[in-house]
Design a protein around this motif. Structure first.
Motif, mmCIF file in Angstrom:
data_model
loop_
_atom_site.group_PDB
_atom_site.id
_atom_site.type_symbol
_atom_site.label_atom_id
_atom_site.label_comp_id
_atom_site.label_asym_id
_atom_site.label_seq_id
_atom_site.Cartn_x
_atom_site.Cartn_y
_atom_site.Cartn_z
ATOM 1 N N LYS A 141 0.854 -1.328 -0.017
ATOM 2 C CA LYS A 141 0.106 0.087 0.198
ATOM 3 C C LYS A 141 0.688 1.155 0.037
ATOM 4 O O LYS A 141 0.806 2.116 -0.604
ATOM 5 C CB LYS A 141 -0.823 0.139 1.098
ATOM 6 C CG LYS A 141 -1.986 1.358 1.190
ATOM 7 C CD LYS A 141 -2.871 1.129 2.474
ATOM 8 C CE LYS A 141 -3.686 2.356 2.564
ATOM 9 N NZ LYS A 141 -4.534 2.218 3.853
ATOM 10 N N LYS A 162 2.516 1.686 -3.361
ATOM 11 C CA LYS A 162 1.498 2.006 -4.479
ATOM 12 C C LYS A 162 1.328 3.494 -4.409
ATOM 13 O O LYS A 162 1.314 4.307 -5.369
ATOM 14 C CB LYS A 162 0.337 0.931 -4.470
ATOM 15 C CG LYS A 162 0.597 -0.278 -5.026
ATOM 16 C CD LYS A 162 -0.688 -1.103 -4.753
ATOM 17 C CE LYS A 162 -1.883 -0.519 -5.763
ATOM 18 N NZ LYS A 162 -2.962 -1.656 -5.795
ATOM 19 N N ASN A 163 1.191 3.850 -3.044
ATOM 20 C CA ASN A 163 0.868 5.371 -2.822
ATOM 21 C C ASN A 163 1.862 6.086 -3.381
ATOM 22 O O ASN A 163 1.834 7.265 -3.868
ATOM 23 C CB ASN A 163 0.541 5.518 -1.609
ATOM 24 C CG ASN A 163 0.088 7.023 -1.179
ATOM 25 O OD1 ASN A 163 -0.643 7.636 -1.768
ATOM 26 N ND2 ASN A 163 0.939 7.637 -0.186
ATOM 27 N N ARG A 173 1.885 6.051 -6.986
ATOM 28 C CA ARG A 173 0.447 6.749 -7.589
ATOM 29 C C ARG A 173 0.050 5.754 -8.463
ATOM 30 O O ARG A 173 -0.346 5.970 -9.618
ATOM 31 C CB ARG A 173 0.770 8.137 -8.186
ATOM 32 C CG ARG A 173 1.413 9.258 -7.439
ATOM 33 C CD ARG A 173 1.154 10.438 -7.901
ATOM 34 N NE ARG A 173 1.788 11.513 -6.932
ATOM 35 C CZ ARG A 173 2.480 12.523 -7.059
ATOM 36 N NH1 ARG A 173 3.023 12.637 -8.228
ATOM 37 N NH2 ARG A 173 2.648 13.174 -6.141
ATOM 38 N N ASP A 176 -3.047 2.968 -8.607
ATOM 39 C CA ASP A 176 -4.526 2.905 -7.935
ATOM 40 C C ASP A 176 -4.952 1.461 -8.047
ATOM 41 O O ASP A 176 -5.311 0.801 -7.320
ATOM 42 C CB ASP A 176 -5.394 3.838 -8.622
ATOM 43 C CG ASP A 176 -5.170 5.337 -8.216
ATOM 44 O OD1 ASP A 176 -4.712 5.415 -7.280
ATOM 45 O OD2 ASP A 176 -5.743 6.087 -9.082
ATOM 46 N N GLY A 177 -4.778 0.929 -9.271
ATOM 47 C CA GLY A 177 -5.295 -0.440 -9.860
ATOM 48 C C GLY A 177 -4.439 -1.599 -9.087
ATOM 49 O O GLY A 177 -3.367 -1.496 -8.360
ATOM 50 N N SER A 178 -5.139 -2.808 -9.191
ATOM 51 C CA SER A 178 -4.347 -4.024 -8.420
ATOM 52 C C SER A 178 -3.556 -4.796 -9.665
ATOM 53 O O SER A 178 -2.998 -5.894 -9.221
ATOM 54 C CB SER A 178 -5.193 -4.859 -7.864
ATOM 55 O OG SER A 178 -6.222 -5.208 -8.808
#
Length: 91
Positions: A6, A9-10, A13, A15-17
């Motif tokens: 998490k 990914k932040n 940037r 959003d998807g998986s």
């Protein structure tokens, strides 16, 4: 105290998986690369160093953004510069 998916990914940037598996793999590879630069086998030493977490995140970002044309020699030189103060003299 490893970097979470998490958190990464932040930072990236994302959003998807769809890239989760890739990002997890890059985190693991980046940790290994940074520990090699530090000349240690201990992840605690990596994350205990002043710029350890930043170096791992930088490496993940670099490898994620430059998947097809990454210059790993330049990446290692950048990581060495970031981690030089915490680098062990010998294995």
């Amino acid at each position: 105290m490893s970097i979470t998916l998490k958190e990464m990914k932040n930072y990236l940037r994302v959003d998807g998986s769809q890239d989760d598996t890739l990002i997890r793999s890059l985190i693991s590879s980046s940790e290994g690369l940074c520990m090699d630069v530090l000349r240690t086998d201990d992840a605690k030493a990596l994350y205990g160093s002043k710029y350890g977490k930043a170096a791992v995140m930088y490496a993940v970002n670099y490898m994620f953004e430059h998947r097809t044309e990454a210059d790993y020699k330049a990446l290692k030189l950048s990581l060495r510069a970031m981690l030089f103060g915490s680098r062990q003299e010998a294995f």
